[in-house]
Design a protein around this motif. Structure first.
Motif, PDB file in Angstrom:
ATOM      1  N   LYS A   1      50.884  39.495  40.172  1.00 15.61           N
ATOM      2  CA  LYS A   1      51.407  39.183  41.509  1.00 15.61           C
ATOM      3  C   LYS A   1      50.635  39.886  42.616  1.00 15.61           C
ATOM      4  N   GLN A   2      49.830  40.899  42.279  1.00 14.20           N
ATOM      5  CA  GLN A   2      49.082  41.651  43.282  1.00 14.20           C
ATOM      6  C   GLN A   2      47.885  40.839  43.779  1.00 14.20           C
ATOM      7  N   ALA A   3      47.508  41.024  45.037  1.00 14.94           N
ATOM      8  CA  ALA A   3      46.354  40.300  45.586  1.00 14.94           C
ATOM      9  C   ALA A   3      45.077  40.668  44.834  1.00 14.94           C
ATOM     10  N   VAL A   4      44.894  41.965  44.550  1.00 16.85           N
ATOM     11  CA  VAL A   4      43.729  42.442  43.801  1.00 16.85           C
ATOM     12  C   VAL A   4      44.231  43.435  42.759  1.00 16.85           C
ATOM     13  N   SER A   5      43.792  43.262  41.526  1.00 14.71           N
ATOM     14  CA  SER A   5      44.125  44.223  40.477  1.00 14.71           C
ATOM     15  C   SER A   5      42.848  44.590  39.737  1.00 14.71           C
ATOM     16  N   SER A   6      42.915  45.675  38.968  1.00 16.95           N
ATOM     17  CA  SER A   6      41.709  46.137  38.284  1.00 16.95           C
ATOM     18  C   SER A   6      42.022  46.611  36.878  1.00 16.95           C
ATOM     19  N   PHE A   7      40.996  46.552  36.046  1.00 18.67           N
ATOM     20  CA  PHE A   7      41.056  47.070  34.684  1.00 18.67           C
ATOM     21  C   PHE A   7      39.820  47.932  34.473  1.00 18.67           C
ATOM     22  N   ILE A   8      39.985  49.053  33.781  1.00 21.66           N
ATOM     23  CA  ILE A   8      38.866  49.932  33.460  1.00 21.66           C
ATOM     24  C   ILE A   8      38.789  50.042  31.947  1.00 21.66           C
ATOM     25  N   LEU A   9      37.622  49.699  31.393  1.00 22.03           N
ATOM     26  CA  LEU A   9      37.390  49.787  29.956  1.00 22.03           C
ATOM     27  C   LEU A   9      36.383  50.885  29.674  1.00 22.03           C
ATOM     28  N   THR A  10      36.719  51.765  28.744  1.00 20.37           N
ATOM     29  CA  THR A  10      35.783  52.780  28.278  1.00 20.37           C
ATOM     30  C   THR A  10      35.298  52.352  26.897  1.00 20.37           C
ATOM     31  N   ASN A  11      34.479  53.154  26.282  1.00 21.64           N
ATOM     32  CA  ASN A  11      33.990  52.822  24.944  1.00 21.64           C
ATOM     33  C   ASN A  11      35.106  52.763  23.912  1.00 21.64           C
TER      34      ASN A  11
END
Length: 194
Positions: free
Chosen positions: A165-175
């Motif tokens: 539902k957020q205008a912009v969202s983020s995901f962070i992937l590490t090893n």
């Protein structure tokens, strides 16, 4: 020298030292460096690999990205720090499954810290308005130009409905996988030519 000049010099030194220290620590496959059309092809290949990792790691993310107006993917954001920290990475904006531009991201921090890391960062523009604001900017800063929600996994093990539902969202992937609860901070994102 004034405080701002000292800060700039410190940031430049940290970026240089962090870059040297992080050469062997990356989420980008070896041999992906190139120039011109081959550089764009290598970047697109790395973006595809990062999205595949996201789909495998975060159930429901494929469906979320298919509904999104656009997705900005940085396959490898390399950071290093020793008191002063810095991060840098390059990536591609995808709209409707195809690349529409290439971007760089930079961020800095000051405070007690030591070490380095490499991570993949994915921004999901869930609305057309948020995507257009990003594309029309001459340098977009996460947190300043738009609130970026942290992508979360719901109780059902899939992408949380509030994330979508957020205008912009983020995901962070590490090893090792999804970095739960990690915010992107004040990353400055600028369009580049490859």
């Amino acid at each position: 020298m004034n405080k701002l000049q000292l800060r700039s010099i410190g940031l430049a030194i940290a970026v240089g030292l962090g870059s040297v220290a992080m050469i062997g620590c990356t989420t980008t496959p070896a041999g992906s460096e190139a120039s011109g059309p081959s550089e764009r092809a290598a970047m697109d290949k790395n973006v595809d690999a990062t999205l595949s990792r996201l789909y495998t790691t975060v159930p429901g993310s494929r469906e979320m990205l298919q509904r999104a107006a656009g997705t900005l993917v940085f396959p490898s954001v390399v950071g290093g720090s020793f008191v002063v920290g810095a991060e840098y990475g390059r990536g591609a904006l995808r709209e409707g499954g195809r690349t529409t531009g290439y971007y760089s991201t930079t961020a800095g921090s000051i405070g007690f810290q030591a070490g380095g890391q490499s991570k993949a960062v994915i921004y999901v523009f869930n609305t057309r308005e948020a995507l257009e604001k990003f594309k029309n900017s001459k340098g977009w800063t996460a947190g300043a130009d738009a609130t970026v929600a942290v992508g979360k996994i719901g109780a059902n093990g899939s992408v949380d409905t509030e994330t979508m539902k957020q205008a912009v969202s983020s995901f962070i992937l590490t090893n090792v996988g999804l970095e739960a609860g990690a915010a992107v901070g004040a990353a400055k994102i600028t369009q580049i030519s490859l």
